[in-house]
Write a protein that holds these residues in place. Sequence first.
Motif, mmCIF file in Angstrom:
data_model
loop_
_atom_site.group_PDB
_atom_site.id
_atom_site.type_symbol
_atom_site.label_atom_id
_atom_site.label_comp_id
_atom_site.label_asym_id
_atom_site.label_seq_id
_atom_site.Cartn_x
_atom_site.Cartn_y
_atom_site.Cartn_z
ATOM 1 N N ASN A 1 0.844 -1.215 0.000
ATOM 2 C CA ASN A 1 0.000 0.000 0.000
ATOM 3 C C ASN A 1 0.869 1.251 0.000
ATOM 4 N N PRO B 1 -5.495 -0.132 -2.628
ATOM 5 C CA PRO B 1 -5.782 0.403 -1.276
ATOM 6 C C PRO B 1 -6.551 1.716 -1.357
ATOM 7 N N GLU C 1 -6.345 4.383 1.496
ATOM 8 C CA GLU C 1 -5.094 5.160 1.533
ATOM 9 C C GLU C 1 -5.036 6.142 0.354
#
Lengths: 68, 379
Positions: free
Chosen positions: B123, B155, B158
């Motif tokens: 990530n 991800p 994020e």
Amino acid sequence: MCIISLKSNTYAQKVRNILRNYGMNVEIIRLEPQKTKHGCSYGISFQCERLYYVKTILNQNNIDYVEI
Amino acid sequence: MIYLDNAATTFPKPNCVNEAMYNFVKHECGNAGRSSHKLSAISSEKIFETRELIANFFNGDMENVVFTLNTTYALNFAIKSLAIDNSHILLSDIEHNSVLRPIYSLCKNNNCIYDTFDSDGTNEQIINNIKKKIKKNTKMLVCTHASNVGCRKLPIKEIGSFCRENQIIFIVDAAQSAGIYDIDVKQMGINALCVPGHKGLYGPQGVGFILFNEIIPKKTIIEGGTGIDSFNQNMPEYLPEMHEAGTMPTPSIVGLSASLKWINTLTIDKIRNHEETLYKLLLDLLKTNEKIKIYAMNDYNGNTLMFNINNISSQKVASQLDNLNICVRDGFHCSPLAHRKLSTGKNGAIRVGISIFNTKLDIYSLYDALMEIIISNKI
């Protein structure tokens, strides 16, 4: 009866549900064409005695309305 | 018949979907928001109820749910109505044509430019890959949540956080993830979530949607009747009517409503666990045969797996499986970027998409059929 004029049918459904959650007996109505600015609009009908109560609920929930 | 093409569209649908659509079309199908009569009102209520179900499902606001024909339409509406002229758009290197083509078209006509970021790595590495490609005028990032060729899950929480910090509009293609993975548009900082009704949400074809969040588009893409404000030549400037011109596909929306209630009862955890169990079983079986090349990342546990049998075209294998009453998808799956990245070559690959209705027996039957094809083709 008093009527809140709202910008759309979706919004009218949302407002109806909010008012019902406050225990009010309200219905969605299609507004008479001559009473709308650009034609075809929706509103909520309610007992005029509850006008102050309705305005307070609308303000608390940040609801925009065209007019009452 | 064994149906394993669920990444294209899930089949069968839950019985409640079939029944809800049948009853609605037979008894209640008015035109929503168009008239004063009962059937129009019932149709409006069905659509409203579905908006609320969707908003609750993805933690959005009901009035920001815009119904579309499918995810491709949703992505086109979201990308084109939120795009800023002369800006830079970033997308991942595994995007479907439903993202790639509208952005290509947009940039061709609006002087914007686009670039891709590398979707490989942890990530943190992916965020760093994005940072490397960001320009001063990057105004939009569009990416898939889970690839339709089963190689990668991005991800998005994020990425959403990064976009929020940098005031970049974040659009997510959830075609393969909605109904399987948890999605919270507010927590994940997603500005436009694009979703099909007919895949992981187990609804019918003919309905998809955008769930906008924190941002309202300024441009319309399609104009027409909305049932309100008829003498105004402009479209309404508020959602959802701004993006919902013309009659809605109410029977499909009713089917989607039924399927969402069905998923809420079943829970997406149960659906995901079931599909991932079958995915792992298939992966373990295919790994035992050196004549099968698997295209899967080590960290991916999804419901879609892609592979090839040595030197046989994917079309031929899919056709032979069809003769054995097994439905899979061959070719390039409208994902040229991902196929190029995975080096599947000119033959494309076989894709297996698993649903809650598949069983271990389906997976074993597929494996047996593949062994039969390998033997019959003398590989």
